[in-house]
Each structure stands twice: as structure tokens, then as C-alpha cells.
Design a protein around this motif. Structure first.
Motif, PDB file in Angstrom:
ATOM      1  N   VAL A   1       0.865  -1.179   0.000  1.00  0.00           N
ATOM      2  CA  VAL A   1       0.000   0.000   0.000  1.00  0.00           C
ATOM      3  C   VAL A   1       0.900   1.226   0.000  1.00  0.00           C
ATOM      4  O   VAL A   1       1.744   1.394   0.881  1.00  0.00           O
ATOM      5  N   GLY A   2       0.700   2.071  -0.995  1.00  0.00           N
ATOM      6  CA  GLY A   2       1.515   3.268  -1.124  1.00  0.00           C
ATOM      7  C   GLY A   2       1.385   4.194   0.061  1.00  0.00           C
ATOM      8  O   GLY A   2       0.292   4.459   0.529  1.00  0.00           O
ATOM      9  N   GLY A   3       2.510   4.674   0.564  1.00  0.00           N
ATOM     10  CA  GLY A   3       2.483   5.565   1.713  1.00  0.00           C
ATOM     11  C   GLY A   3       2.167   4.861   3.017  1.00  0.00           C
ATOM     12  O   GLY A   3       2.025   5.487   4.044  1.00  0.00           O
ATOM     13  N   GLY A   4       2.032   3.556   2.979  1.00  0.00           N
ATOM     14  CA  GLY A   4       1.719   2.768   4.162  1.00  0.00           C
ATOM     15  C   GLY A   4       0.227   2.747   4.450  1.00  0.00           C
ATOM     16  O   GLY A   4      -0.478   3.689   4.136  1.00  0.00           O
ATOM     17  N   PRO A   5      -0.264   1.662   5.056  1.00  0.00           N
ATOM     18  CA  PRO A   5      -1.676   1.585   5.399  1.00  0.00           C
ATOM     19  C   PRO A   5      -2.005   2.557   6.526  1.00  0.00           C
ATOM     20  O   PRO A   5      -1.236   2.709   7.472  1.00  0.00           O
ATOM     21  N   VAL A   6      -3.143   3.236   6.407  1.00  0.00           N
ATOM     22  CA  VAL A   6      -3.567   4.212   7.408  1.00  0.00           C
ATOM     23  C   VAL A   6      -4.884   3.785   8.061  1.00  0.00           C
ATOM     24  O   VAL A   6      -5.106   4.042   9.231  1.00  0.00           O
ATOM     25  N   SER A   7      -5.756   3.119   7.287  1.00  0.00           N
ATOM     26  CA  SER A   7      -7.049   2.677   7.813  1.00  0.00           C
ATOM     27  C   SER A   7      -7.458   1.383   7.123  1.00  0.00           C
ATOM     28  O   SER A   7      -6.946   1.048   6.061  1.00  0.00           O
ATOM     29  N   VAL A   8      -8.386   0.666   7.754  1.00  0.00           N
ATOM     30  CA  VAL A   8      -8.853  -0.602   7.181  1.00  0.00           C
ATOM     31  C   VAL A   8     -10.312  -0.819   7.576  1.00  0.00           C
ATOM     32  O   VAL A   8     -10.752  -0.355   8.629  1.00  0.00           O
ATOM     33  N   ALA A   9     -11.057  -1.506   6.705  1.00  0.00           N
ATOM     34  CA  ALA A   9     -12.435  -1.910   7.009  1.00  0.00           C
ATOM     35  C   ALA A   9     -12.696  -3.245   6.329  1.00  0.00           C
ATOM     36  O   ALA A   9     -12.133  -3.539   5.274  1.00  0.00           O
ATOM     37  N   VAL A  10     -13.569  -4.032   6.948  1.00  0.00           N
ATOM     38  CA  VAL A  10     -13.966  -5.334   6.415  1.00  0.00           C
ATOM     39  C   VAL A  10     -15.482  -5.344   6.325  1.00  0.00           C
ATOM     40  O   VAL A  10     -16.163  -4.916   7.270  1.00  0.00           O
ATOM     41  N   GLY A  21      -4.675   4.181   2.138  1.00  0.00           N
ATOM     42  CA  GLY A  21      -3.237   4.413   2.164  1.00  0.00           C
ATOM     43  C   GLY A  21      -2.864   5.859   2.393  1.00  0.00           C
ATOM     44  O   GLY A  21      -3.665   6.769   2.228  1.00  0.00           O
ATOM     45  N   GLY A  22      -1.612   6.043   2.738  1.00  0.00           N
ATOM     46  CA  GLY A  22      -1.058   7.374   2.898  1.00  0.00           C
ATOM     47  C   GLY A  22      -0.884   8.088   1.574  1.00  0.00           C
ATOM     48  O   GLY A  22      -0.527   9.264   1.541  1.00  0.00           O
ATOM     49  N   ASP A  23      -1.165   7.401   0.479  1.00  0.00           N
ATOM     50  CA  ASP A  23      -1.060   7.998  -0.858  1.00  0.00           C
ATOM     51  C   ASP A  23      -2.406   8.501  -1.365  1.00  0.00           C
ATOM     52  O   ASP A  23      -2.544   8.893  -2.512  1.00  0.00           O
TER      53      ASP A  23
END
Length: 99
Positions: A1-10, A21-23
Motif C-alpha cells: 500500500v503506497g504511503g503505508g496503510p492508514v485505515s482498514v475496514a472489512v 493508504g497514505g497515498d
């Protein structure tokens, strides 16, 4: 994930995982047997900053994304934006979205 993962949902059926992502992009993954994630889609028409909050509607038909400025809503059938420009200009970053 570009810029690193920042949030997630399922989603409620635990078949779709989305990662903000941070991008400024949201990556959509399909959860396969054995816990394997397969990238299905990349949403590039997202808010311009880090995607700091994600939430599926209870029926899984919609996905809300939030960043430092705006909340957008996507149709999960074809991953198109169905609401943008309505909830914007927040004074601080969005850190959570409810059902």
C-alpha cells in the motif's frame, strides 16, 4: 500500500477488505480461502490526503471514506463515487465513520 496503510475496514460478510493508504488511494481486496488477499480494485478518485477512516454500510452496498477534508461514498457494486463534495471542509481530520 503506497504511503503505508492508514485505515482498514472489512465488510459484514468478511469477503471484502479495504485499506486506505497514505497515498490517498483505497485498495480493495477480496478475502479468499486460507486468509489470502487478492487485490481487486484501486480507488484513485479518493480524497487527496491520507485516507484516515473507512466504513461499509450495514448491507455492504456502500463504502464511506474520510480524510482531513472530506467524506466520500462509493457504490461497492462497481466502485464508482456516488457522493462527493457534500461533506467537506472539516476543521480536523476524520478519524471514524459510523454505520
Amino acid at each position: 500500500v503506497g504511503g503505508g496503510p492508514v485505515s482498514v475496514a472489512v465488510d459484514n460478510e468478511e469477503k471484502v477488505v479495504v485499506v486506505g493508504g497514505g497515498d490517498g488511494k483505497v485498495r480493495v481486496f477480496e478475502l479468499e480461502g486460507g486468509g489470502t488477499l487478492r487485490e481487486k480494485e484501486v480507488l484513485e478518485d479518493c480524497p487527496t490526503a491520507n485516507v484516515t477512516a473507512l466504513a461499509f454500510s450495514p448491507d455492504g452496498d456502500l463504502l464511506a471514506t474520510g480524510d482531513a477534508k472530506e467524506v466520500r461514498v462509493y457504490n461497492t457494486k462497481d466502485w464508482t463515487v456516488c457522493i462527493k463534495g457534500r461533506w467537506q471542509f472539516h476543521t480536523s481530520k476524520i478519524t471514524a465513520l459510523g454505520e
